[in-house]
Design a protein around this motif. Structure first.
Motif, mmCIF file in Angstrom:
data_model
loop_
_atom_site.group_PDB
_atom_site.id
_atom_site.type_symbol
_atom_site.label_atom_id
_atom_site.label_comp_id
_atom_site.label_asym_id
_atom_site.label_seq_id
_atom_site.Cartn_x
_atom_site.Cartn_y
_atom_site.Cartn_z
ATOM 1 N N ALA A 98 0.754 -1.418 -0.188
ATOM 2 C CA ALA A 98 0.179 0.142 0.069
ATOM 3 C C ALA A 98 1.069 1.099 0.051
ATOM 4 N N SER A 99 1.959 1.205 0.871
ATOM 5 C CA SER A 99 2.818 2.631 0.709
ATOM 6 C C SER A 99 4.294 2.233 0.749
ATOM 7 N N GLY A 100 4.686 0.934 1.080
ATOM 8 C CA GLY A 100 6.233 1.028 1.185
ATOM 9 C C GLY A 100 6.847 0.960 -0.043
ATOM 10 N N ILE A 101 6.212 0.502 -1.124
ATOM 11 C CA ILE A 101 7.092 0.499 -2.414
ATOM 12 C C ILE A 101 7.012 2.088 -3.021
ATOM 13 N N GLU A 102 5.811 2.742 -3.020
ATOM 14 C CA GLU A 102 5.904 4.109 -3.170
ATOM 15 C C GLU A 102 7.170 4.886 -2.275
ATOM 16 N N ASN A 103 7.081 4.512 -0.987
ATOM 17 C CA ASN A 103 7.880 5.404 -0.249
ATOM 18 C C ASN A 103 9.269 5.146 -0.528
ATOM 19 N N ILE A 104 9.619 3.990 -0.498
ATOM 20 C CA ILE A 104 11.083 3.535 -0.906
ATOM 21 C C ILE A 104 11.530 3.920 -2.306
ATOM 22 N N ALA A 105 10.683 4.115 -3.197
ATOM 23 C CA ALA A 105 11.004 4.538 -4.349
ATOM 24 C C ALA A 105 11.352 6.076 -4.465
ATOM 25 N N VAL A 106 10.697 6.875 -3.746
ATOM 26 C CA VAL A 106 10.876 8.202 -3.444
ATOM 27 C C VAL A 106 12.142 8.385 -2.613
ATOM 28 N N LEU A 107 12.215 7.809 -1.529
ATOM 29 C CA LEU A 107 13.066 8.419 -0.551
ATOM 30 C C LEU A 107 14.432 7.686 -0.858
ATOM 31 N N PHE A 108 14.554 6.434 -1.336
ATOM 32 C CA PHE A 108 15.941 5.700 -1.361
ATOM 33 C C PHE A 108 16.332 5.345 -2.962
#
Length: 302
Positions: A98-108
């Motif tokens: 739900a959120s991890g994939i999007e967040n990791i792509a943006v943050l790291f």
């Protein structure tokens, strides 16, 4: 809370397990004249060492919220993306998809952690093809998470273009949707016995699926199944074949017909539940929001 009983003399103490924190408070019981705290140090241990992404606006509070959120994701990145760095430290499918994939792509910008999570879920699916909700240690099935594994994995593909991973796990996508369609009744897909009927924490009581599911239809889950199929069908020709695409098109048509026939109440709002042997009229927040998000509500009903 960590408690240590110390002997005399200079010594070093460490926590037995990892801790997540913003502040440390130290209490020492003893004669203050005989006690000296030389240093207190925190060591960061995360999968991602540096945050590559950034966000700046003219609202300092929003900047602080973004930075705090970014550090939270970083703190939860170990050999898996965990729900917390302290309590459960569990790899939940829904959190990653739900959120991890999007967040990791943006943050790291480095996607090996989501890839590992996606593949682990596939390799630990049950005989019906439903992936676990938390793994590899505590195996349970949350049907909503099984569908989110499909949509999240395909979002991962959109970001990375990782053909090899999606081609490897695509049979699991097909097995998952078939497991739901095997339970299709006149009014929708029935709840799956022995699983957690979880949508979010404010939705019903999560263990009802463990009690009875013979006649109950979770409408939000049915709507998300339609949305999942509409995403999946875009990739069927690339990773499966035309026959599979036609099967999924048929599934979508059948489910949408059921939705239009049974999911709306007399106020043209989508119900929270439906039953095979009776009618339920109360509208549901999650069902209506999910349908709006997926673009499944016809203009006349908006």
């Amino acid at each position: 809370l960590d408690r240590f009983i110390l002997s005399e003399g200079k010594q070093t103490v460490k926590t037995f397990n990892y801790r997540g924190f913003r502040f440390i408070e130290v209490h020492v019981y003893g004669n203050p004249d005989e006690i000296e705290i030389i240093s207190v140090t925190g060591h960061q241990r995360t999968y991602y060492h540096e945050i590559a992404g950034s966000f700046i606006c003219d609202d300092e509070r929003l900047n602080d919220i973004w930075n705090m959120s970014a550090k939270t994701v970083q703190s939860c990145s170990e050999d898996a993306l965990t729900d917390t760095p302290v309590r459960e430290r569990g790899q939940w499918t829904g959190d990653m998809m739900a959120s991890g994939i999007e967040n990791i792509a943006v943050l790291f910008g480095e996607m090996s952690l989501p890839m590992r999570s996606i593949i682990q879920a596939y390799e630990m699916r049950n005989p019906e093809g439903l992936v676990p909700s938390q793994y590899p240690g505590h195996i349970d099935v949350i049907p909503m998470y099984s569908l989110m594994w499909i949509t999240g994995s395909l979002r991962y593909y959109e970001i990375t273009g990782d053909d090899a991973t999606i081609r490897y796990i695509y049979p699991g996508f097909l097995q998952t949707v078939d497991a739901f369609m095997k339970r299709l009744s006149k009014k929708g897909v029935l709840k799956i016995k022995g699983t957690m009927d979880f949508i979010d924490w404010g939705y019903h009581h999560i263990f009802k699926g463990l009690e009875d599911s013979d006649n109950e239809i979770n409408i939000t889950l049915n709507i998300y199944l339609i949305g999942t199929l509409e995403i999946l069908i875009k990739y069927d020709l690339k990773f499966a074949d035309e026959k599979t695409k036609n099967v999924h098109a048929n599934y979508i048509t059948r489910l949408k017909n059921i939705m239009n026939s049974y999911f709306y109440n007399k106020n043209s709002l989508i119900k929270k539940y439906e039953y095979t042997d009776k009618t339920y009229e109360t509208e549901g927040f999650n069902s209506n929001v999910t349908a709006l998000y997926l673009g499944l509500i016809e203009d006349k009903n908006k």
